[in-house]
Each structure stands twice: as structure tokens, then as C-alpha cells.
Design an enzyme around this catalytic site. Structure first.
Site, PDB file in Angstrom:
ATOM      1  N   THR A  24       0.818  -1.216   0.000  1.00 32.38           N
ATOM      2  CA  THR A  24       0.000   0.000   0.000  1.00 32.38           C
ATOM      3  C   THR A  24       0.849   1.262   0.000  1.00 32.38           C
ATOM      4  OG1 THR A  24      -1.829  -1.123   1.091  1.00 32.38           O
ATOM      5  CG2 THR A  24      -1.751   1.250   1.344  1.00 32.38           C
ATOM      6  N   THR A  99       1.532  -4.497   4.131  1.00 30.56           N
ATOM      7  CA  THR A  99       1.381  -4.842   5.551  1.00 30.56           C
ATOM      8  C   THR A  99       0.664  -6.172   5.756  1.00 30.56           C
ATOM      9  OG1 THR A  99      -0.696  -3.608   5.689  1.00 30.56           O
ATOM     10  CG2 THR A  99       1.323  -2.429   6.272  1.00 30.56           C
ATOM     11  N   ASP A 100      -0.022  -6.669   4.709  1.00 32.87           N
ATOM     12  CA  ASP A 100      -0.779  -7.918   4.884  1.00 32.87           C
ATOM     13  C   ASP A 100       0.088  -9.081   5.351  1.00 32.87           C
ATOM     14  OD1 ASP A 100      -2.911  -6.470   3.978  1.00 32.87           O
ATOM     15  OD2 ASP A 100      -3.203  -7.574   2.113  1.00 32.87           O
TER      16      ASP A 100
HETATM   17  N1  ASP Z   1      -3.214  -3.638   2.839  1.00 28.68           N
HETATM   18  C1  ASP Z   1      -1.954  -4.016   2.356  1.00 28.68           C
HETATM   19  C2  ASP Z   1      -0.868  -3.037   2.706  1.00 28.68           C
HETATM   20  O1  ASP Z   1      -1.039  -2.417   3.714  1.00 28.68           O
HETATM   21  C3  ASP Z   1      -1.878  -4.449   0.968  1.00 28.68           C
HETATM   22  C4  ASP Z   1      -0.617  -5.251   0.838  1.00 28.68           C
HETATM   23  O2  ASP Z   1      -0.250  -5.970   1.746  1.00 28.68           O
HETATM   24  O3  ASP Z   1       0.039  -5.112  -0.184  1.00 28.68           O
HETATM   25  O4  ASP Z   1       0.135  -2.870   2.096  1.00 28.68           O
END
Ligand code: ASP
Length: 348
Positions: A24, A99-100
Site C-alpha cells: 500500500t 502490511t498484509d
Molecule cells: N493492505 C496491504 C498493505 O497495507 C496491501 C498489501 O499488503 O500489499 O500494504
């Protein structure tokens, strides 16, 4: 406790390697709708001129993937890159990603990177163009930690929201909040305050695992099953025929299964290494408290490896790394348990 005397050591001018993989933090509006990874590491650094006051940042743009698409093979390559480059006079490395999967990627880097220099994994909960985007602040805090003389020997940590979390403890605990990262049961090991690292605790470093060959990873698939109330065991029963080399079962509470699944688990443990983890966010799998059918004592007696504090995803990755290193049987079990004791509990 905080090394107060060191808090004033200057970090600016120290070199930090930034490896950008996507997430993200790198996402902007996509033609097809929503946001998608587009920005490179160079783009990210250009957007945060304050980085120059924290460190000299050299960039390696590895990929523009969402976190969910990173693989163990990617992490082995990134660990190799980091070990090679950190030997070249860098204070530490920052890995930028989605972050996933940060709790898993940070854990793997903690297991594989041999360098004593710190590896700091960061990302963002809000896209690069969103109001209140948290990426720039997270990147600056991560570079501050990676450049800090205090961070040597820390291993891999996750830095978001000005908090420093140990890779072995950290979990994503919210789908949207900038404060999504937590270390349930232990708390953060530090903070970034006024542009400096404040460190409260250090986990003991574990010796790095051998970096597996890419082909060896492909040959070590591990299944992860989370058990819910009323589970009739048909997935557990199917596992021995699916070609997996190992399995992690996320049980209830301190490591419990419905009584009807205990025998299936025993059969599975006769066919492959089976780690018993827990679906609870904090606390370890027990080893000697409950004695009912399907309890931790019953399942361990049937051959399950007690999974310690590691959540299912981390347990899965550790088992894959140990299998890829060629370990089987009792040595594999012993190696897994030794790595749990890196969480520092009295092994008795
Ligand atoms: N929601 C995720 C992020 O915070 C999407 C990902 O992991 O690419 O990056």
C-alpha cells in the site's frame, strides 16, 4: 531497559539500504479502479526529503507486488541480498512492503539474515495519495531505526506508527488502523520519539538458519489448518493424501481439538511433522496441563510438535525452512522447539 546514554548518538550520515517490494505504501490509483502498487523505492525516497537527516539511503527496487503475492522464494532472495549488501558498510536495511504479510516476512528475515546489522520492515496502512498517508512517517521512522547504533544485534523488527516490534512477536491486528501492528502479550520493544530510537528490550538473537536453495522450498509445502467449533475433521483426514511435507494445525485455546479429531491428528503426525499452534493471539501452546481427549497433552503424546508462541503463519514458514534445510524426524522437532525457546521461556 533503554540505553539512555546512547540516545544522543548521531544517526545522520550512516548508510541504510532500502529494499522496496511494493504494498500500500507504493500504491496509487489504478486504471482498473482501486489502488495498486506503482511506486518504486526511488519514488518513495524522493517523497521524503527528511530522510536525508536520518541516513544516506541507497535503494534496491525489488518488485511492485502486494504483500499477499510475496513468496518464501522472494524472501530467501531478499535475505541473500541484505546479507551481501550489509557487509558493504551499511548500518542496516529497510524493507518496504505490503502490511498484509509483514508479520510473516519479518519473521522469515529474522530467521535467515545472518548479519548483526538490523533489518527494519515497514509499510503503510493508507495509500501513497490518501489524506493522512502514513507511508512517509513510517519510512522515516524505519530508516531512523536502521541507522541507529542502538539497533545493532536487534535482528529483524517491524516499525510502523512510531512503534518498534520484534519480528517474532508482531501481528497485524486491524485491517485499516494506522496502529494496526501489535505484539500481543508482550508489547513493542521500542519507539521512535523526536527522531530517535528508544529501545526498551532486546530479544536474544537466534543463529541464522541456512538459506535454502529455491528448489528445496518448492519441495517443502506445508499445510495450515485452523480448527473451528464443530469441525468434522474431513480436511485433517484428507491431508496425508495431498502431497504436503508438513502441517500446522491452529487449535483452540492452549492447543486443543475436538475429541473426534485426535486420532486423525495422530495418523497425520505419523505421516509428516505436525506443529500444534493456537488460534489465540497471545500466549503459548501448553504442554502439560489438560489431559482430556484432544487436549495438548493428548495431541503431543500422539506426535504433535508443541508450537510455542508462534501463530500459524509463522509456524508454517518455520516448518518449511526446516524441511527445506533437510531436517526430518527428531532433529526437525528439536530444531523447531529450540527456535520457540528463542521467545525466552523456561524450557524446564
Ligand atoms: N493492505 C496491504 C498493505 O497495507 C496491501 C498489501 O499488503 O500489499 O500494504
Amino acid at each position: 531497559m533503554a540505553d539512555a546514554v546512547n540516545l544522543r548518538q548521531p544517526a545522520a550520515g550512516r548508510r541504510v539500504l532500502l529494499v522496496s517490494t511494493g504494498g500500500t505504501i507504493t500504491m496509487t490509483a489504478a486504471a482498473s479502479g482501486g489502488i495498486a502498487p506503482t511506486l518504486t523505492g526511488e519514488d518513495l525516497v524522493r517523497a521524503v526529503p527528511e530522510l536525508a537527516g536520518a541516513a544516506t539511503v541507497d535503494v534496491h527496487s525489488y518488485s511492485t507486488k502486494p504483500g499477499a503475492s510475496l513468496t518464501l522464494e522472494d524472501l530467501v532472495r531478499i535475505a541473500e541480498l541484505i546479507d551481501l549488501r550489509l557487509a558493504d558498510g551499511y548500518a542496516g536495511a529497510v524493507v518496504v512492503q505490503g502490511t498484509d504479510t509483514i508479520e510473516e516476512t519479518a519473521f522469515v528475515l529474522d530467521m535467515l539474515v545472518a548479519s548483526e546489522r538490523p533489518v527494519v520492515v515497514t509499510g503503510a496502512m493508507r495509500g501513497a495519495a490518501a489524506p493522512g498517508a502514513d507511508g512517509p512517517a513510517n519510512l522515516l521512522a524505519a530508516a531512523t531505526v536502521a541507522a541507529s547504533p542502538l539497533a545493532g544485534g536487534l535482528g529483524t523488527v517491524v516499525v510502523l506508527n512510531d512503534e518498534v516490534h520484534a519480528a517474532r512477536h508482531v501481528q497485524k491486528s486491524h485491517t485499516s488502523a494506522p496502529s494496526a501492528f501489535a505484539s500481543p502479550g508482550s508489547g513493542p520493544v521500542g519507539h521512535v520519539i523526536e527522531g530517535r530510537l528508544h529501545l526498551y528490550a532486546r530479544l536474544p538473537r537466534l543463529a541464522a538458519l541456512p538459506r535454502p536453495a529455491i528448489g528445496a522450498i518448492e519441495g517443502a509445502p506445508v499445510a495450515l489448518i485452523r480448527v473451528a467449533l464443530g469441525d468434522d475433521g474431513r480436511l485433517l483426514g484428507a491431508l496425508p493424501g495431498l502431497g504436503y511435507r508438513g502441517a500446522v494445525i491452529e487449535g483452540m485455546g492452549a492447543g486443543h481439538l475436538p475429541a473426534g479429531l485426535a486420532e486423525l491428528l495422530g495418523t497425520l503426525a505419523g505421516a509428516m511433522p505436525v506443529v500444534l499452534a493456537t488460534r489465540v493471539a497471545a500466549g503459548p501452546v501448553f504442554q502439560g496441563t489438560y489431559g482430556f481427549p484432544g487436549s495438548e497433552m493428548d495431541l503431543i503424546a500422539r506426535g504433535a510438535i508443541p508450537g510455542g508462541y508462534y501463530a500459524g503463519g509463522k509456524a508454517c514458514l518455520l516448518l518449511r525452512l526446516l524441511l527445506a534445510a533437510g531436517l526430518v524426524g527428531e532433529p526437525l522437532k528439536a530444531a523447531y522447539i529450540a527456535r520457540c525457546n528463542g521467545m525466552l521461556f523456561d524450557a524446564g
